[in-house]
Scaffold this motif. Structure first.
Motif, PDB file in Angstrom:
ATOM      1  N   ALA A   1       0.839  -1.195   0.000  1.00 28.60           N
ATOM      2  CA  ALA A   1       0.000   0.000   0.000  1.00 28.60           C
ATOM      3  C   ALA A   1       0.881   1.254   0.000  1.00 28.60           C
ATOM      4  O   ALA A   1       0.624   2.202  -0.738  1.00 28.60           O
ATOM      5  N   ALA A   2       1.946   1.233   0.798  1.00 32.38           N
ATOM      6  CA  ALA A   2       2.838   2.390   0.875  1.00 32.38           C
ATOM      7  C   ALA A   2       3.516   2.638  -0.480  1.00 32.38           C
ATOM      8  O   ALA A   2       3.621   3.776  -0.930  1.00 32.38           O
ATOM      9  N   MET A   3       3.941   1.563  -1.136  1.00 33.38           N
ATOM     10  CA  MET A   3       4.616   1.718  -2.427  1.00 33.38           C
ATOM     11  C   MET A   3       3.683   2.267  -3.489  1.00 33.38           C
ATOM     12  O   MET A   3       4.052   3.140  -4.262  1.00 33.38           O
ATOM     13  N   VAL A   4       2.437   1.740  -3.513  1.00 33.86           N
ATOM     14  CA  VAL A   4       1.472   2.239  -4.496  1.00 33.86           C
ATOM     15  C   VAL A   4       1.239   3.734  -4.274  1.00 33.86           C
ATOM     16  O   VAL A   4       1.057   4.493  -5.219  1.00 33.86           O
ATOM     17  N   LEU A   5       1.283   4.161  -3.015  1.00 42.07           N
ATOM     18  CA  LEU A   5       1.055   5.572  -2.701  1.00 42.07           C
ATOM     19  C   LEU A   5       2.286   6.427  -2.987  1.00 42.07           C
ATOM     20  O   LEU A   5       2.283   7.632  -2.735  1.00 42.07           O
ATOM     21  N   GLY A   6       3.358   5.792  -3.481  1.00 38.69           N
ATOM     22  CA  GLY A   6       4.515   6.548  -3.934  1.00 38.69           C
ATOM     23  C   GLY A   6       5.670   6.616  -2.950  1.00 38.69           C
ATOM     24  O   GLY A   6       6.620   7.368  -3.174  1.00 38.69           O
ATOM     25  N   ALA A   7       5.616   5.863  -1.856  1.00 42.66           N
ATOM     26  CA  ALA A   7       6.701   5.919  -0.880  1.00 42.66           C
ATOM     27  C   ALA A   7       7.937   5.187  -1.415  1.00 42.66           C
ATOM     28  O   ALA A   7       7.813   4.162  -2.082  1.00 42.66           O
TER      29      ALA A   7
END
Lengths: 288, 343
Positions: A185-191
């Protein structure tokens, strides 16, 4: 005292039989407590009573002795190097094992467990065989004037080896149970990778890390076997606290031996408290 | 933004998750990937998101190849079946996450983030919960927060993986109606995965029916329901009865052994008397009441095949059917598939 208990048990027995009869429960608890008293509380009390037998002053004097102070310093140094190293290794290894699938994963898990299954004396001997005078790298090290065995680096190496499963072993099941949804989820949000680690993964494994670190630290400070083999027992130079206790004891200097031993006993108590808190927090985190 | 999926294949060990799938998802539509578990629908969604890499094929966003673009740069919103909210952050921080991880140069100011998050929380009707932690919310609320979090980064595409799968029936029905209304408001291209045909028929603009890693049929809900391309689609979108060629009593193709006729259970009429040549005799075997409808299981005279008919409660009461009673059964609408062809 026992009469009302059995009566109560009989009553419970007759009406609802959900758990064992009270008498059985009391008996089991009593056995466990007696066992704890005999093998844990009694020795612990003995350590402190022996240490303080000749009063506070003797106790403090024994601790202030230069060789003892040197042993405490060396133990602190060893833990200060071994624990952070194993922290980095443990987090990296459990991250890899819990969040990715790769070939050789099972081999890595087995390797992490190796120090648990090998006797500490053997772990020490391995380093003597590699770095010792007659060892594989011995001549080369001697030619370059590098001392590892019977010196501080050897002690640190042996301690790192012996303590290396503690943090990884604690984190792997915790991270596996948490899955990788939050990281995804964090990666999809650009983290970025680092942001994901510090803002999502780390807060989730915080208590697991504390638990692992405290156990790792207790072992690093208390390790005897492996360190004994590589240390060489040079007073004031390569003696750690457990080795110092042994030396003092062998010299019939009981008060001093127990005074130094009381430091380790105190460490054990602190470890126990922190460990209990961490365990409770990990359980709580697993529940929500 | 449109999504084009070109010849995507994906293998997990010996298991073929996706087998040469091609599909176009038009801009602004709400598309359902529908199929039984293990049909590859979630894998396809994760490949579109970039959480999984395809073995072969390409993904294009608006005609631009994004196959090798990292998930971080794809600008998609993803909603997970089990919410995947950050447990240790408040609702507010969860929704703000996508904005606060941006590099300083493109990060909005604190005030802007605050306004945006509060607007999104209003959109999902949970603005009063902003200081709470996910564990203090119900399942339906958590999923709405997950949706707000996905929308915060203004995604070009919204992907939802069984978004209502972990919720109980009533919340599910409520939330999917709400999702439909929300989509009509914001019109972002959306793909959602489901194994529930009712959910797909109710919510989606288009349905993609998948099976064993392949697309069986893609089209509007009316098209896939009224004109199923093959027996699988027909079967998956409701209960059907099978009639094998020769056993027909005046319906279907009698002389073709490969022909199978399919009749949906609610397309079967039950009468006390024979209406015409298409009805045949059967015996009432079992009656099951399912809320508004009643399912009647009948045994056909002659070959002892079982038929299921679904009646409204009213129709059932008017007929007053009894166990073991002999009645006449008439299929209203029959679909015949001969191997791969529809007649």
């Amino acid at each position: 005292m026992s009469a009302p208990i059995t009566k109560h048990a009989a009553r419970q027995h007759g009406s609802r039989r959900i758990s064992e009869p009270a008498a059985v429960r009391w008996l089991l608890t009593a056995i466990a407590l007696a066992f704890l008293a005999l093998f844990l509380a009694l020795p612990l009390a003995a350590v402190f009573s022996q240490a303080f037998e000749k009063g506070w002053e003797t106790y403090l004097a024994a601790l202030k002795e230069p060789d003892t102070l040197a042993a405490v310093k060396l133990t602190l140094l060893t833990a200060a190097v071994a624990v952070p190293l194993n922290l980095v290794f443990g987090v990296a290894a459990s991250w890899a094992i819990a969040k990715f699938s790769f070939t050789g994963k099972n081999l890595l898990i087995t390797l992490i467990d190796l120090p648990f299954s090998v006797s500490p004396v053997i772990s020490g001997l391995i380093y003597v065989l590699i770095f010792g005078r007659q060892g594989w790298l011995g001549p080369w090290l001697e030619a370059h004037d590098i001392k590892i065995v019977f010196a501080v680096p050897g002690i640190i190496l042996a301690t790192v080896f012996v303590t290396f499963p503690f943090i990884a072993r604690e984190l792997i099941p915790l991270m596996e149970s948490q899955g990788k949804d939050e990281e995804e989820a964090a990666m999809v949000l650009g983290a970025s990778g680092l942001q994901t680690f510090f803002r999502v993964t780390l807060p989730n494994i915080k208590w697991g890390i504390i638990y692992g670190v405290i156990l790792c630290n207790a072992r690093a400070m208390g390790e005897f076997g492996a360190v004994s083999v590589v240390s060489g027992h040079i007073r004031g130079m390569t003696n750690t606290v457990p080795l110092q206790v042994e030396i003092l004891y062998n010299e019939y200097n009981y008060t001093a031996a127990f005074a130094v031993a009381s430091l380790l006993a105190f460490l054990a108590l602190v470890t126990l408290v922190v460990k209990t808190i961490a365990e409770w927090q990990v359980q709580r985190q697993l529940q929500d | 933004m449109s999504i084009e999926i070109e010849n995507i294949s994906k293998q997990f060990g010996d298991f073929t998750a996706l087998d040469n799938v091609s599909l176009t998802i038009p801009t602004g539509e709400l598309v359902a990937l529908l199929g039984p578990s293990g049909c590859g629908k979630t894998t396809l969604l994760r490949i579109i998101a970039g959480l999984e890499a395809a073995d072969r094929g390409r993904i294009l966003f608006n005609g631009e190849n994004t196959t090798d673009r990292h998930v971080r740069e794809r600008k998609v919103g993803f909603v997970f079946q089990h919410y995947a909210l950050f447990k240790h952050m408040t609702v507010f921080d969860n929704v703000a996450f996508g904005l606060t991880v941006r590099p300083k140069s493109s990060r909005p100011s604190k005030g802007e983030i605050r306004d945006k998050v509060m607007n999104l929380l209003k959109l999902v009707q949970l603005d009063f919960q902003s200081d709470r932690y996910p564990s203090q919310l119900s399942g339906g609320q958590r999923q709405r927060i997950a949706l707000a979090r996905a929308l915060a980064v203004e995604p070009q595409v919204l992907l939802l993986d069984e978004p209502f799968g972990a919720l109980d029936a009533q919340v599910r029905a409520e939330l999917r109606r709400w999702l439909r209304r929300l989509h009509d408001e914001i019109h972002v291209t959306s793909v959602f995965v489901t194994h529930d045909q009712e959910e797909a028929l109710e919510v989606a603009d288009r349905i993609v029916v998948m099976n064993k890693g392949r697309v069986e049929q893609a089209g509007t809900p009316d098209l896939v329901y009224d004109h199923p391309a093959n027996p699988f689609v027909l079967n998956f979108l409701g209960n059907v009865n099978l009639f094998h060629g020769r056993t027909q009593h005046g319906v279907g193709v009698q002389d073709n052994r490969n022909a199978v006729s399919y009749v949906r259970s609610h397309d079967i009429e039950i009468d006390r008397s024979q209406q015409d040549s298409t009805s045949f005799r059967a015996e009432v075997k079992h009656v099951q009441k399912l809320g508004p409808s009643v399912r009647v299981t009948l045994v056909m005279d002659g070959n002892a095949e079982l038929i299921e008919a679904e009646l409204t409660r009213d129709a059932f009461q008017n007929l007053g059917l009894q166990h073991g009673e002999k009645v006449y059964v008439r299929p209203r609408q029959v679909r015949v598939f001969v191997e791969d062809y529809q007649i």
